[in-house]
Enzyme design. Structure first.
Site, short mmCIF file in Angstrom:
data_model
loop_
_atom_site.label_atom_id
_atom_site.label_comp_id
_atom_site.label_asym_id
_atom_site.label_seq_id
_atom_site.Cartn_x
_atom_site.Cartn_y
_atom_site.Cartn_z
N ARG A 1 0.82 -1.21 0.00
CA ARG A 1 0.00 0.00 0.00
C ARG A 1 0.86 1.26 0.00
NH1 ARG A 1 -1.57 1.44 4.49
NH2 ARG A 1 -2.32 -0.56 5.28
N TYR B 1 -15.19 19.81 -13.28
CA TYR B 1 -15.65 18.42 -13.32
C TYR B 1 -16.81 18.22 -12.36
CZ TYR B 1 -15.50 13.36 -13.39
OH TYR B 1 -15.84 12.04 -13.53
N ASP C 1 -6.09 21.21 -12.28
CA ASP C 1 -6.51 19.95 -12.89
C ASP C 1 -6.07 19.99 -14.35
OD1 ASP C 1 -7.94 17.91 -14.24
OD2 ASP C 1 -9.48 17.89 -12.69
N LYS D 1 -8.28 9.51 -18.91
CA LYS D 1 -8.70 10.14 -20.15
C LYS D 1 -7.57 10.07 -21.19
CE LYS D 1 -12.27 11.08 -17.56
NZ LYS D 1 -12.48 12.36 -16.89
C1 LIG Z 1 -12.65 12.48 -15.48
C2 LIG Z 1 -12.15 13.68 -14.78
C3 LIG Z 1 -11.83 13.62 -13.42
C4 LIG Z 1 -12.05 12.37 -12.61
O1 LIG Z 1 -11.19 11.34 -13.01
P1 LIG Z 1 -11.50 9.79 -12.74
O2 LIG Z 1 -10.27 9.11 -13.24
O3 LIG Z 1 -12.74 9.46 -13.52
O4 LIG Z 1 -11.71 9.64 -11.27
C5 LIG Z 1 -11.34 14.76 -12.84
N1 LIG Z 1 -11.16 15.91 -13.51
C6 LIG Z 1 -11.48 16.01 -14.81
C7 LIG Z 1 -11.26 17.30 -15.52
C8 LIG Z 1 -11.98 14.90 -15.49
O5 LIG Z 1 -12.28 15.01 -16.78
#
Ligand SMILES: *Cc1c(COP(=O)(O)O)cnc(C)c1O
Length: 377
Positions: A49, A105, A174, A199
């Site tokens: 972990r 998001y 982000d 993504k």
């Molecule tokens: C998809 C997304 C997230 C969350 O990511 P996960 O891997 O689905 O938890 C956070 N910020 C943005 C801008 C996103 O597009």
């Protein structure tokens, strides 16, 4: 002084060793051999972990991509939300104030409720412009999402980071939509670059992952401790798949950005399309700021609205090369009617389109054909 592609294909790889693989396979283990308790177990690997050699290589790779010019540490997580939560909950205490985007998001709204429940003051501001400055006073952390998902607004990371730092606030960006090849938040002054690797970073729609990169070793240590405490760790297989995917990151983001721009240009002249957004379009409200701080790649997402819900549904149903699916950033194009989920302030006919790596002419023809079919009712 290597280029992005040269860096991407080798990012994080160990020194070549005869008879060893270029990228060692995933290490599946819950614990590691230790040397008896007289030995201070200070080696990097004790329990699964805390650390894993497959994560270590991926973390090194992401650090090189996010911050090629300065030492940085990366901590990988089970998902983007795990990474976002790690920054928020490791840094904020009861009585602190945080500034969040009100158009980021959609799960930020759920986090907002939780933060408030823990006695943290949540202030919000839209991504575009600099309204963040009006709510910065006394804040501990400024959270930016640029380009924002799904609205594709862009804010000035350098300007907002300077203002936040002058007030003693930390800044997190982000960076999911841009990827580290599209934008380097740390070089623009942010303390944390945070992203979902689910993504465009991994790009095949088969992995959930997240990460946090920072140049500050103390901040890195607190985020790492949070991961260990809540256990939001990626599986070794996911980490390895992600690392393998990084070798084609430059090829994918370049082709996907080219395709997104081609689709946006094709949508521009359609009378049934409104609210068309893509930061790469010269007339887009985000374009000037995107050119100033991004790295010539404006992402794979195109947002637009069709007249109503049924029109949008007909369009999605008529696409042949584009899957009706949520998420974005994969090599296969996807699109969705964002309003189906609730949570985003978007019109009923709003489409979030994610350009894949298909041939641009095929993709544009498919989109135009589907628009024609949808228009016939
Ligand atoms: C998809 C997304 C997230 C969350 O990511 P996960 O891997 O689905 O938890 C956070 N910020 C943005 C801008 C996103 O597009």
């Amino acid at each position: 002084m290597n280029g992005d592609g040269t860096r991407a294909v080798r990012a994080g790889l160990p020194e070549p060793e005869t008879y060893r693989p270029t990228l060692p396979g995933p290490v599946f283990t819950a614990h590691y051999h230790l040397h008896g308790d007289d030995d201070p177990a200070t080696g990097p690997y004790t329990y699964g972990r805390d650390a894993n050699p497959t994560w270590t290589l991926l973390e090194r790779a992401l650090g090189e991509l996010e911050s090629p010019d300065a030492e940085a540490e990366t901590v990988v997580f089970a998902s983007g939300m795990a990474a976002i939560s790690a920054v928020l909950f490791s840094q904020l205490r009861q009585g602190d104030a945080v500034v969040l985007p009100d158009d980021g998001y959609n799960l930020l709204a759920r986090l907002r409720e939780r933060l408030t429940g823990y006695g943290i003051e949540v202030r919000t501001a839209p991504t575009a412009g600099d309204a963040q400055l009006r709510v910065l006073d006394g804040a501990k952390l400024l959270w930016l999402e640029t380009p924002s998902n799904p609205g594709l607004d862009v804010c000035d990371i350098r300007h907002l980071s300077d203002a936040a730092h002058a007030q003693g606030a930390l800044v997190a960006v982000d960076n999911t939509l841009a990827t580290p090849l599209g934008q380097r938040p740390l070089a623009l002054g942010a303390d944390f670059s945070v992203a979902s690797g689910t993504k465009a970073l991994t790009g095949h729609g088969d992995v959930l992952l997240g990460y946090v990169t920072t140049r500050d070793p103390e901040l890195a240590a607190s985020v790492r401790l949070w991961r260990k405490t809540v256990g939001a760790i990626p599986g070794p297989m996911e980490a390895w798949l992600a690392h393998r995917s990084l070798a084609t990151l430059h090829l994918r983001v370049d082709r996907q950005a080219t395709n997104a721009l081609a689709v946006a240009e094709a949508l521009r002249d359609r009378p049934e399309v409104s609210g068309l957004r893509h930061p790469g379009l010269p007339e887009d409200p985000s374009h000037r700021q995107a050119v100033a701080q991004m790295r010539g790649r404006y992402g794979c997402v195109v947002s637009f609205a069709l007249p109503d819900r049924d029109h949008a549904r007909r369009f999605l149903g008529a696409l042949r090369l584009v899957d009706d699916a949520t998420s974005f950033g994969g090599v296969r194009s996807t699109a969705e009617r964002r309003g189906r989920w609730g949570g985003d302030a978007v019109p009923e006919g709003f489409i979030r389109f994610s350009a894949g790596a298909e041939d641009p002419d095929d993709l544009v023809a498919d989109v135009l054909g589907a628009l024609d079919e949808a228009a016939r009712g």
